[in-house]
Write an enzyme that holds these catalytic residues in place. Structure first.
Site, PDB file in Angstrom:
ATOM      1  N   ASP A 205       1.020  -1.134  -0.218  1.00 36.36           N
ATOM      2  CA  ASP A 205       0.220  -0.128  -0.505  1.00 36.36           C
ATOM      3  C   ASP A 205       1.059   1.088   0.071  1.00 36.36           C
ATOM      4  O   ASP A 205       1.366   1.766   0.948  1.00 36.36           O
ATOM      5  CB  ASP A 205      -0.833   0.155   1.149  1.00 36.36           C
TER       6      ASP A 205
ATOM      7  N   TYR B 269       3.707   9.971   0.452  1.00 32.52           N
ATOM      8  CA  TYR B 269       4.542   9.277   1.781  1.00 32.52           C
ATOM      9  C   TYR B 269       5.962   9.403   0.680  1.00 32.52           C
ATOM     10  O   TYR B 269       6.993   9.924   1.692  1.00 32.52           O
ATOM     11  CB  TYR B 269       4.147   7.967   1.701  1.00 32.52           C
TER      12      TYR B 269
ATOM     13  N   HIS C  99      -7.463  10.089  -2.000  1.00 29.69           N
ATOM     14  CA  HIS C  99      -6.966   9.460  -0.780  1.00 29.69           C
ATOM     15  C   HIS C  99      -7.228  10.038   0.534  1.00 29.69           C
ATOM     16  O   HIS C  99      -7.844   9.532   2.237  1.00 29.69           O
ATOM     17  CB  HIS C  99      -5.281  10.559  -0.478  1.00 29.69           C
TER      18      HIS C  99
ATOM     19  N   LYS D  71      -2.680   6.219  -4.414  1.00 29.20           N
ATOM     20  CA  LYS D  71      -2.891   6.890  -3.603  1.00 29.20           C
ATOM     21  C   LYS D  71      -3.106   8.557  -4.389  1.00 29.20           C
ATOM     22  O   LYS D  71      -1.941   9.166  -4.408  1.00 29.20           O
ATOM     23  CB  LYS D  71      -3.575   7.261  -1.931  1.00 29.20           C
TER      24      LYS D  71
END
Ligand code: A2P
Length: 281
Positions: free
Chosen positions: A45, A50, A108, A75
Site C-alpha cells: 500500500d 508518502y 486519498h 493514492k
C-alpha cells in the site's frame, strides 16, 4: 481464514496489505519491501504523499517476484484533485513506482464541505479521472480512502463505476461502525489503516492479557481481529522481525466472545482519530 478477499468487481486482493506510510525513502524502504515479500506479503500500500514511491518501486523491482504476483495500491493526494491533475498525478506515481499499471488507485481524502463549497463536484471530477484510468486498463480497480457515508452517497450520484474499496482508520476502539456498515451494504471492501493504532494500542492491558491466552502479540491480535471483521488490515513496520510477526496471523482464531470484548472496547489512547469532515489538509 482466507488469504484473499474478493472485490466487488470480482478481482482478488491479498487480505493483508503492507503499509509504507512514514517508511523512510532510500535503502530502508527498499529493504523493507524486500523483507515484506520474503515474509509472505503480496500486497503493498503506497501513496504519492508518502514521498517514498521511487524507493518502494525499487524494492518491488528487486524483490524477486513477478509483477503479476503482487498487488500494488497508490493514492492521489489532496492537492491533485480534479480531472486533469489526477491524470497527471497518476502518471507521476506510475513513473516513480516504475510500473506500467496499478492494481488499485484511491482518492486519498475526500474534498470536504469545510474547505470547499463545491466539494461534491471536486470529488466527482476526481472520480471521473479514476474511471478513465480504469477503462484504459492502467488501474485494475479504483476506490477511495477516508470517505464517510455522506461523501460516498454524493459520489455514487454521478459515479458510473462503484468504488471497490474505502480505506479508513481502523483499530480496536476506533471501528467507525457507521462507515463500515454503509460500505458493507454497498459491497465496498473496508481497508484499515493504522490497524495497530500507530503502535499505541499495543500498550493496552486488556489486549496484552488476551494475547497471552493465544500465545500471540497484541499486534497479531489487532491484525487478526480486523480480518475476522472482514476488514483488510494495512500494518506498517520497518523492523524485519515485526514485519514477519504481523503476517503470522493465519494459524489462530479469536473466539466470538473475545471478538466481542475487542469490538466493545473504548477508544484506547493512540490512533490518529482524524475526522475527514474537519481536516484542513
Ligand atoms: P516500526 O515501523 O518502527 O517497526 P500502524 O500500522 O497502526 O500505523 O502502526 C505502525 C507503528 O507500529 C510503527 O511505529 C511501527 O514501528 C509499530 N509496529 C508495527 N508492527 C509492530 C509490532 N509487531 N510490534 C510493535 N510495534 C509495531
Amino acid at each position: 481464514m482466507e488469504k484473499n478477499f474478493k472485490l466487488n468487481n470480482n478481482i482478488t486482493i491479498p487480505s493483508i496489505g503492507f503499509g509504507t506510510w512514514q517508511t523512510p525513502l532510500g535503502q530502508t524502504a527498499i529493504d523493507t519491501i524486500k523483507s515484506a515479500v520474503k515474509a509472505g506479503y503480496r500486497h503493498i500500500d503506497a501513496a504519492a504523499i508518502y514521498k517514498n514511491e521511487k524507493s518502494v518501486g525499487t524494492g518491488i523491482k528487486e524483490c524477486g517476484l513477478e509483477r503479476k504476483d503482487l498487488f500494488i495500491t497508490s493514492k492521489v493526494w489532496n492537492t491533485e484533485r480534479g480531472y486533469e491533475t489526477t491524470l497527471k498525478a497518476f502518471k507521476k506515481t506510475l513513473h516513480d513506482l516504475q510500473l506500467d499499471y496499478l492494481d488499485l488507485y484511491l482518492i486519498h481524502w475526500p474534498a470536504n464541505a469545510q474547505q470547499f463549497t463545491n466539494w461534491k463536484a471536486i470529488n466527482s471530477e476526481t472520480w471521473s479521472a479514476m474511471e478513465k484510468l480504469h477503462k484504459e486498463g492502467k488501474v485494475r480497480s479504483i476506490g477511495v480512502s477516508n470517505f464517510l457515508p455522506h461523501h460516498l452517497e454524493a459520489l455514487l450520484e454521478t459515479a458510473t463505476i462503484k468504488p471497490a474499496v474505502n480505506q479508513i482508520e481502523y483499530h480496536p476502539g476506533f471501528m467507525q461502525n457507521d462507515c463500515v456498515q454503509f460500505c458493507k451494504s454497498h459491497n465496498i471492501l473496508i481497508e484499515g489503516w493504522s490497524p495497530l493504532g500507530r503502535g499505541e494500542v499495543l500498550k493496552n492491558e486488556i489486549l496484552i492479557e488476551m494475547g497471552r491466552t493465544y500465545n500471540k502479540s497484541v499486534a497479531q491480535l489487532c491484525i487478526r481481529w480486523a480480518l475476522q471483521n472482514q476488514v483488510l488490515p494495512l500494518p506498517k513496520s520497518v523492523t524485519p522481525q515485526r514485519i514477519t510477526e504481523n503476517f503470522e496471523v493465519f494459524d489462530f482464531e479469536i473466539t466470538a466472545s473475545d471478538m466481542k470484548i475487542i469490538n466493545d472496547m473504548d477508544h484506547p489512547k493512540g490512533g490518529a482519530g482524524l475526522n475527514p469532515d474537519t481536516v484542513t489538509f
